[in-house]
Design an enzyme around this catalytic site. Structure first.
Site, PDB file in Angstrom:
ATOM      1  CE1 TYR A 152       3.696  -7.181   3.555  1.00  0.00           C
ATOM      2  CE2 TYR A 152       3.123  -9.394   3.707  1.00  0.00           C
ATOM      3  CZ  TYR A 152       3.159  -8.273   3.094  1.00  0.00           C
ATOM      4  OH  TYR A 152       2.580  -8.019   1.957  1.00  0.00           O
TER       5      TYR A 152
ATOM      6  CG  ASP B  27      -1.888  -1.050   1.161  1.00  0.00           C
ATOM      7  OD1 ASP B  27      -2.282  -1.382   0.163  1.00  0.00           O
ATOM      8  OD2 ASP B  27      -2.150  -1.818   2.317  1.00  0.00           O
TER       9      ASP B  27
END
Length: 564
Positions: A229, A133
Site C-alpha cells: 500500500y 474501501d
C-alpha cells in the site's frame, strides 16, 4: 359582381345540385392525386425484425485465468459489491461484472435466491485479492476467474477422451477430429481479454495484464504473499497560516513549528515501529460479523519516502526519446531504439517546486479492516507535533492499552493498493505484449493498439489526467493570485503580511487527516487521554446477542484478510 357567382339569388334545389357537383369533382381529383402519389413514391417493403440470437454457453470452452487491473477509486464505492446496499456510486465489482457479462466472457450458474440485477459469481471460480474501501484506488489489484475461451470444443473433448483412455486402455487411442485443425495456441489464439474488457470498462478502470496459466489451487485472495500500500501526502500537508497565530502551541514544538508543515523525521521514526509481528487491534475498525479475536499481523516494511519528481509527474514518459517532438530525437542517434531504464534521468528536466510529495509505504501479508488508514492517522498526529513517536509503542502494547482510544482514521482518497504479489507462481502477459492474431507480431500506435492506439489505455487515462491537471493549474494560479493581493500585473508577494507577535486568539487545534485540508478539533486532547472504545470481546458479544446466536455454537472466523 367582379366575376363571382351570386349564390344568394339561387333556389334551394339549384344550390343542392351545385354542392353535389363540387363534391363529386373533389372526390375525382383526390382519387387521381392518390394514384399519382403511389406511382411516384413506392411503398417501402417492411423488413422482418431480426431475431435476437441467444447465446449458448455450451458451445464454448472455458479456462481459469487471473487478471491484474488498476482503478482510480474516488468515484466508486469501493471494490466489493454488497446486495441490498444502495449507494450513490457503483462499486468496482459492479463495473467488472457488467463488462464481463456484456462480452459474454462468464457463464454464472443460475441462483434463484438472487434478485434481478444482483451480481452472480456462482460457478465462475471468482476470487479477489484486496478489498479496498470507498474512495481507495488500486494499481495492482488481482482477481481470478473462469472465462470463455477460443479453444475449440473438439480439442477440449479429445483431451478429456485421452484422459479417459489412460484410465481405460480398451478405448480408441486416436481421435480423428484432432487432425482437422492446427493445434490451438493458448496465448496467440486466445481471446484478447484485456483489450475487450478495456473497451467496455470506464476509463478509470483499466485491465493491465492477464495470467494464462495460474496454478490449479490458485486463489487471488489466499495465494497472495504480500500486499503493498501507499498513502500519498504533501509537504506542507495543508495551507500554513502566517504570523504567530499559525504557530503550534505544544511543548514539543515550543512555538517554532508552523501549522501545516509535518516533521518527516519524527514520522519516519514512528513508522519503523510498525515493522514486525504486532497486535494491531488499536489500529483498525472491529467488524463484529467476522467475530475476530486474533489481530496479530506481520508488517514486512513500513517507511515514509519522498516521491521523486520522475515518479509523480504524470508526463514523465514524454521525456523519453520515443515521445520527443522530433523523431529521431536530435540528442540521440538514429540507431537509438530501446527505452531507457532510468526514468529519473528522462524526467530530470521537469521542474518541481513546493509542495513536495511523500508516501507512507507499507508492505505485509495481510491487513485488518481500515488498518492502513488508522496507522497513517497516528503518523499524521506525530508529524504535526501533537504526539510523540512513542505513541505507536503504547498503542501496540495491548497490556498497556487493552482498549482502543477514540480517534479518527485518515481520509481514503490518497490511499492506493499499489501491488499484490504472488511470488513466481504467476506469469503475466502485459497489455502491450498481446500479439496480433495470425501475425506473430505486435501492433503499435494503430487503431487496434490497446495501449497507445485510439481508445487505448494511455489515450483514455490521458484524458483523465488532463482534466485533473487543468484543475490543478487553475487552482494553483488562483492561490498565487490571492496571496499576491489580486493586483493586476503584479507578480510580487508584497501583500503577504509580515511576522508579528499577535497572540493566537483561538485555543482550537487544526488537525490534518490526509484529505488535503485541516479541521478544527477544539482543544487538543492526547490520544492516550481520550475515552476508550469497548473491548473486542464486548463488541463481538453484543453482535451475537443482537443476531440471536449462541456464543458456544458460533463459528470463529480467523482469516488473514486484506483491508484498508
Amino acid at each position: 359582381m367582379n366575376g363571382e357567382t351570386e349564390y344568394s339569388q339561387w333556389s334551394p334545389d339549384k344550390l343542392i345540385e351545385r354542392v353535389t357537383l363540387l363534391e363529386r369533382q373533389l372526390r375525382e381529383q383526390t382519387t387521381r392525386y392518390d394514384q399519382l402519389l403511389q406511382v411516384a413514391v413506392p411503398t417501402p417493403k417492411l423488413s422482418k425484425p431480426k431475431a435476437i440470437r441467444q447465446f449458448d454457453p455450451s458451445k464454448y470452452s472455458t479456462r481459469f485465468i487471473a487478471l491484474k487491473f488498476a482503478y482510480l477509486g474516488q468515484r466508486y464505492n469501493g471494490l466489493e459489491y454488497h446486495a441490498n446496499n444502495t449507494t450513490p456510486y457503483p462499486t468496482i465489482e459492479e463495473e467488472l461484472w457488467k463488462a464481463l457479462n456484456k462480452a459474454k466472457l462468464i457463464f454464472p450458474s443460475p441462483n434463484p435466491s438472487l434478485k434481478e440485477g444482483e451480481l452472480n459469481w456462482e460457478g465462475c471460480e471468482y476470487s479477489k485479492c484486496g478489498r479496498t474501501d470507498k474512495g481507495v484506488s488500486a494499481f495492482g489489484q488481482v482477481i481470478s476467474i473462469r472465462v470463455r475461451s477460443n479453444r475449440p470444443l473438439v480439442a477440449a473433448r479429445s483431451e478429456r477422451a485421452q484422459e479417459e483412455e489412460e484410465e481405460d486402455p480398451r478405448k480408441d487411442e486416436h481421435d480423428p477430429a484432432s487432425d482437422t485443425k492446427s493445434p490451438f495456441d493458448p496465448i496467440n489464439d486466445e481471446i484478447p481479454y484485456p483489450q475487450i474488457l478495456n473497451r467496455l470498462l470506464p476509463p478509470e478502470i483499466r485491465i493491465l495484464s492477464w495470467c494464462p496459466f495460474p496454478p490449479e489451487d490458485f486463489s487471488a485472495r489466499f495465494s497472495c504473499t504480500e500486499r503493498c500500500y501507499k498513502y500519498f501526502f504533501t509537504q506542507p500537508a495543508f495551507a500554513p497560516t502566517v504570523g504567530a497565530g499559525g504557530l503550534l502551541r505544544t511543548k514539543e514544538s515550543q512555538g517554532r513549528q508552523r501549522e501545516g508543515w509535518l516533521d518527516i523525521q519524527a514520522m519516519r521514526k514512528a513508522a519503523r515501529k510498525f515493522e514486525g509481528s504486532h497486535d494491531f487491534r488499536n489500529f483498525c475498525k472491529v467488524d463484529p460479523s467476522k467475530q475476530l479475536d486474533m489481530f496479530v499481523r506481520i508488517v514486512n516494511s513500513s517507511a515514509i519516502a519522498e516521491v521523486k519528481a520522475g515518479e509523480w509527474l504524470p508526463t514523465e514518459y514524454l521525456g523519453l526519446a520515443q515521445f520527443q517532438q522530433q523523431y529521431p530525437p536530435q540528442t540521440q542517434s538514429a540507431e537509438y531504439k530501446s527505452m531507457p531504464e532510468d526514468f529519473d534521468k528522462a524526467a530530470s528536466s521537469q521542474a518541481r517546486s513546493a509542495p513536495s510529495l511523500y508516501a507512507f509505504e507499507l508492505k505485509g501479508s495481510g491487513f485488518l479492516w481500515h488498518q492502513v488508514r488508522h496507522m497513517i492517522a497516528i503518523l499524521f498526529l506525530i508529524g504535526q507535533g501533537l504526539e510523540k513517536p512513542s505513541l505507536v509503542d503504547d498503542l501496540l502494547d495491548i497490556k498497556k492499552t487493552p482498549q482502543k482510544p477514540v480517534y479518527d482514521m485518515a481520509d481514503a482518497a490518497p490511499l492506493v493498493l499499489e501491488d499484490c504479489k504472488f511470488g513466481s507462481r504467476l506469469q503475466w502477459i502485459p497489455l502491450d505484449d498481446f500479439p496480433v492474431n495470425g501475425t506473430g507480431g505486435f501492433r503499435t500506435g494503430g487503431k487496434s493498439d490497446s495501449k497507445y492506439g485510439i481508445g487505448g489505455a494511455v489515450d483514455e487515462l490521458w484524458k483523465v489526467w488532463h482534466r485533473h491537471k487543468i484543475d490543478e493549474t487553475l487552482a494553483s494560479s488562483l492561490l498565487n493570485l490571492i496571496v499576491r493581493g489580486h493586483k493586476s500585473g503584479d507578480r510580487s508577494y508584497n501583500a503577504v503580511p509580515q511576522e508579528n507577535n499577535e497572540a493566537r486568539k483561538s485555543e482550537s487545534q487544526k488537525v490534518f487527516l490526509g484529505g488535503g485540508s485541516s479541521r478544527y478539533a477544539g482543544k487538543y486532547i492526547p490520544v492516550l487521554q481520550r475515552p476508550r472504545m469497548e473491548s473486542v470481546g464486548a463488541i463481538n458479544a453484543k453482535y451475537l446477542k443482537r443476531k440471536g446466536i449462541d456464543p458456544p455454537e458460533r463459528n470463529r472466523v480467523k482469516i488473514m484478510g486484506a483491508g484498508t
